[in-house]
Design a protein around this motif. Structure first.
Motif, mmCIF file in Angstrom:
data_model
loop_
_atom_site.group_PDB
_atom_site.id
_atom_site.type_symbol
_atom_site.label_atom_id
_atom_site.label_comp_id
_atom_site.label_asym_id
_atom_site.label_seq_id
_atom_site.Cartn_x
_atom_site.Cartn_y
_atom_site.Cartn_z
ATOM 1 N N GLY A 249 24.029 9.218 6.961
ATOM 2 C CA GLY A 249 25.058 10.069 7.797
ATOM 3 C C GLY A 249 26.248 9.605 7.495
ATOM 4 N N ALA A 250 26.386 8.194 7.734
ATOM 5 C CA ALA A 250 27.729 7.648 7.552
ATOM 6 C C ALA A 250 28.569 7.868 6.180
ATOM 7 N N ARG A 251 27.685 8.002 5.029
ATOM 8 C CA ARG A 251 28.168 8.282 3.482
ATOM 9 C C ARG A 251 28.431 9.619 3.284
ATOM 10 N N THR A 252 27.732 10.455 4.149
ATOM 11 C CA THR A 252 28.035 11.896 3.647
ATOM 12 C C THR A 252 28.476 12.572 4.822
ATOM 13 N N SER A 253 28.766 14.112 4.647
ATOM 14 C CA SER A 253 29.414 14.875 5.500
ATOM 15 C C SER A 253 28.764 16.392 5.756
ATOM 16 N N LYS A 254 27.910 16.861 5.040
ATOM 17 C CA LYS A 254 27.369 17.857 5.017
ATOM 18 C C LYS A 254 25.890 18.082 4.854
ATOM 19 N N ILE A 255 25.218 17.153 3.925
ATOM 20 C CA ILE A 255 23.833 17.502 3.781
ATOM 21 C C ILE A 255 22.802 17.019 4.918
ATOM 22 N N GLU A 256 21.857 17.868 5.289
ATOM 23 C CA GLU A 256 20.959 17.598 6.554
ATOM 24 C C GLU A 256 20.125 16.258 6.358
ATOM 25 N N ILE A 257 20.004 15.671 7.166
ATOM 26 C CA ILE A 257 19.067 14.274 6.944
ATOM 27 C C ILE A 257 18.091 14.250 7.831
ATOM 28 N N GLY A 258 16.778 13.833 7.240
ATOM 29 C CA GLY A 258 15.760 14.028 8.253
ATOM 30 C C GLY A 258 14.391 13.186 7.838
ATOM 31 N N THR A 259 13.296 13.469 8.672
ATOM 32 C CA THR A 259 12.173 13.044 8.247
ATOM 33 C C THR A 259 11.087 14.005 8.174
ATOM 34 N N GLY A 260 9.766 13.623 7.530
ATOM 35 C CA GLY A 260 8.777 14.499 7.300
ATOM 36 C C GLY A 260 7.585 13.463 7.154
ATOM 37 N N VAL A 261 6.873 12.812 7.788
ATOM 38 C CA VAL A 261 7.033 13.132 9.411
ATOM 39 C C VAL A 261 7.158 11.680 9.964
ATOM 40 N N ILE A 262 7.520 11.450 11.223
ATOM 41 C CA ILE A 262 7.326 10.245 12.062
ATOM 42 C C ILE A 262 5.901 10.285 12.800
ATOM 43 N N ASP A 263 5.437 9.544 12.717
ATOM 44 C CA ASP A 263 3.956 9.575 13.319
ATOM 45 C C ASP A 263 4.227 9.068 15.029
ATOM 46 N N MET A 264 3.885 9.936 15.712
ATOM 47 C CA MET A 264 4.282 9.614 17.214
ATOM 48 C C MET A 264 3.170 8.742 17.999
ATOM 49 N N ARG A 265 2.232 8.535 17.261
ATOM 50 C CA ARG A 265 1.187 7.379 17.603
ATOM 51 C C ARG A 265 1.976 6.088 17.673
ATOM 52 N N TYR A 266 2.882 5.656 17.044
ATOM 53 C CA TYR A 266 3.377 4.635 16.818
ATOM 54 C C TYR A 266 4.910 4.422 17.751
ATOM 55 N N GLU A 267 5.280 5.374 18.283
ATOM 56 C CA GLU A 267 6.703 5.522 18.998
ATOM 57 C C GLU A 267 6.758 5.335 20.567
ATOM 58 N N ASN A 268 7.684 4.874 20.910
ATOM 59 C CA ASN A 268 8.006 4.694 22.195
ATOM 60 C C ASN A 268 9.239 6.055 22.414
ATOM 61 N N MET B 229 -2.655 11.225 22.430
ATOM 62 C CA MET B 229 -1.730 10.187 22.700
ATOM 63 C C MET B 229 -0.293 10.856 22.050
ATOM 64 N N ALA B 230 -0.247 11.255 20.806
ATOM 65 C CA ALA B 230 0.712 11.601 19.879
ATOM 66 C C ALA B 230 1.246 12.864 20.626
ATOM 67 N N ARG B 231 0.583 13.695 20.944
ATOM 68 C CA ARG B 231 1.280 15.016 21.421
ATOM 69 C C ARG B 231 1.875 14.997 22.837
ATOM 70 N N ARG B 232 0.959 13.920 23.594
ATOM 71 C CA ARG B 232 1.772 13.619 24.932
ATOM 72 C C ARG B 232 3.035 12.942 24.956
ATOM 73 N N ARG B 233 3.326 11.975 23.914
ATOM 74 C CA ARG B 233 4.443 11.433 23.612
ATOM 75 C C ARG B 233 5.268 12.142 23.040
ATOM 76 N N THR B 234 5.021 13.229 22.348
ATOM 77 C CA THR B 234 5.922 14.248 21.839
ATOM 78 C C THR B 234 6.741 15.065 22.958
ATOM 79 N N GLU B 235 5.815 15.382 23.997
ATOM 80 C CA GLU B 235 6.289 16.344 25.116
ATOM 81 C C GLU B 235 7.145 15.453 25.879
ATOM 82 N N ILE B 236 6.961 14.092 25.923
ATOM 83 C CA ILE B 236 7.942 13.254 26.793
ATOM 84 C C ILE B 236 9.288 13.154 25.962
ATOM 85 N N PHE B 237 9.374 12.929 24.647
ATOM 86 C CA PHE B 237 10.532 12.671 23.651
ATOM 87 C C PHE B 237 11.290 14.270 24.037
ATOM 88 N N LEU B 238 10.573 15.237 23.891
ATOM 89 C CA LEU B 238 11.104 16.613 23.916
ATOM 90 C C LEU B 238 12.013 16.556 25.213
#
Length: 340
Positions: free
Chosen positions: A67-86, A137-146
């Motif tokens: 993001g710091a080196r570019t100005s237009k291109i979208e940056i993203g993931t496909g995908v982050i595993d929500m079982r591992y995330e706070n 668990m992954a879907r519950r954490r997703t709902e919290i994240f959203l």
């Protein structure tokens, strides 16, 4: 017009045949590739996330650097595993990365896929609640994240804080306005795509999907996309959703291309079991001369239905060759299909 991005699995290997022999190689080359892809006119730079593997495990430093080196291109993931995330810490990291990029983050999240170790999320200190599966668990954490990404206050402030607080309940900071609408769910089934639509997430469908009907992958994905869009409309969301599909596509224009991917000319979908209970279908690769690719992609119902196409790239072949792969698609294939 169709948005075209690349999806890197971020492999590195000490093999003498690999141009990406360390984690440092992968990270620096990914930044360089995103910069070069933006110059070509590629719309997105996306990265797969796997833990306990020689791949990208912590995407936010990489996304922030791009993001710091570019100005237009979208940056993203496909995908982050929500079982591992706070979810709250992830919201902080995602907010920071999105602000650094000026609002270009397109964050793909999901329940995840079979991993390198058994129940790897347990080593991260997480476990399903009583009566939950790891998918629950992954879907519950997703709902919290959203919910956190909405930017509404929910935490009771300390009456004697170190720094003065704004009035009312406090939210997670930094907050990036609009990021909530740029969250994607990586769906492997029709049911989870409908669930994602009801929560107002965009849809990512990869080259791997539950085999629900026995039909070719592209047909099953097209039906999945239709179910998702129908559920989106029924739920009354006001914005247009986005849908991406992933494909391995190689235009054979040089002897080097034919040496690497010529064997994939006759690739077909494959069906197998990814765990004890799930029969899955894995999509074919496309490798042919440009005019033949155009003909084949016109018949891919999911590619035609999606607004975004993510091209899986062979990142271990190095930055220069992957720029060539992307340029081949943008120059020889996309214009003939009306995508450019």
């Amino acid at each position: 017009m169709k948005k075209i991005g690349f999806l890197s699995f971020g492999h590195w290997s000490a093999s003498p045949h690999s141009q990406t022999r360390s984690a440092a190689d992968f990270l620096h080359q990914s930044i360089d590739l995103a910069v070069a892809a933006e110059e070509l006119g590629v719309d997105g730079a996306y990265f797969r996330v796997h833990h306990f593997a020689r791949q990208a495990g912590s995407p936010f430093p990489l996304l922030s650097a791009i993001g710091a080196r570019t100005s237009k291109i979208e940056i993203g993931t496909g995908v982050i595993d929500m079982r591992y995330e706070n979810p709250l810490y992830m919201a902080e990291e995602a907010g920071a990365a999105d602000l650094i990029s000026g609002g270009r983050l397109q964050l793909g999240i999901s329940r995840g896929s079979p991993e390198q170790v058994i129940d790897g999320w347990r080593y991260f200190g997480y476990a399903p609640a009583e009566g939950e599966t790891d998918a629950d668990m992954a879907r519950r954490r997703t709902e919290i994240f959203l919910e956190v990404l909405k930017g509404e206050g929910f935490a009771e402030p300390n009456p004697r804080p170190m720094f003065a607080n704004p009035p009312g309940l406090l939210r997670v900071e930094p907050h990036s306005e609009g990021l909530r609408d740029r969250i994607w769910w990586g769906s492997g089934s029709n049911a989870t795509s409908v669930w994602a639509a009801k929560l107002g997430m965009n849809l990512q469908s990869s080259t791997l999907k539950d085999d629900e009907t026995g039909e070719p992958l592209h047909v099953q994905q097209r039906k999945q996309i239709e179910a998702y869009r129908e559920a989106w409309q029924e739920d009354g969301h006001t914005r247009e959703p986005r849908v991406s599909v992933s494909r391995s596509i190689f235009a054979l224009t040089t002897d080097e291309d034919r040496a690497y991917f010529g064997r994939d000319r006759h690739s077909r979908d494959q069906v197998g079991m990814i765990d004890e209970n799930t029969r899955a279908i894995f999509g074919r690769s496309y490798a042919a001369e440009p005019d033949e690719l155009v003909r084949e992609l016109k018949e891919d119902e999911a590619v035609q239905a999606a607004d975004t196409l993510l091209l899986t790239i062979p990142n271990q072949l190095g930055v220069d060759y992957n720029v060539h792969v992307l340029e081949n698609i943008l120059t020889h294939v996309a214009p003939e299909l009306g995508w450019r």
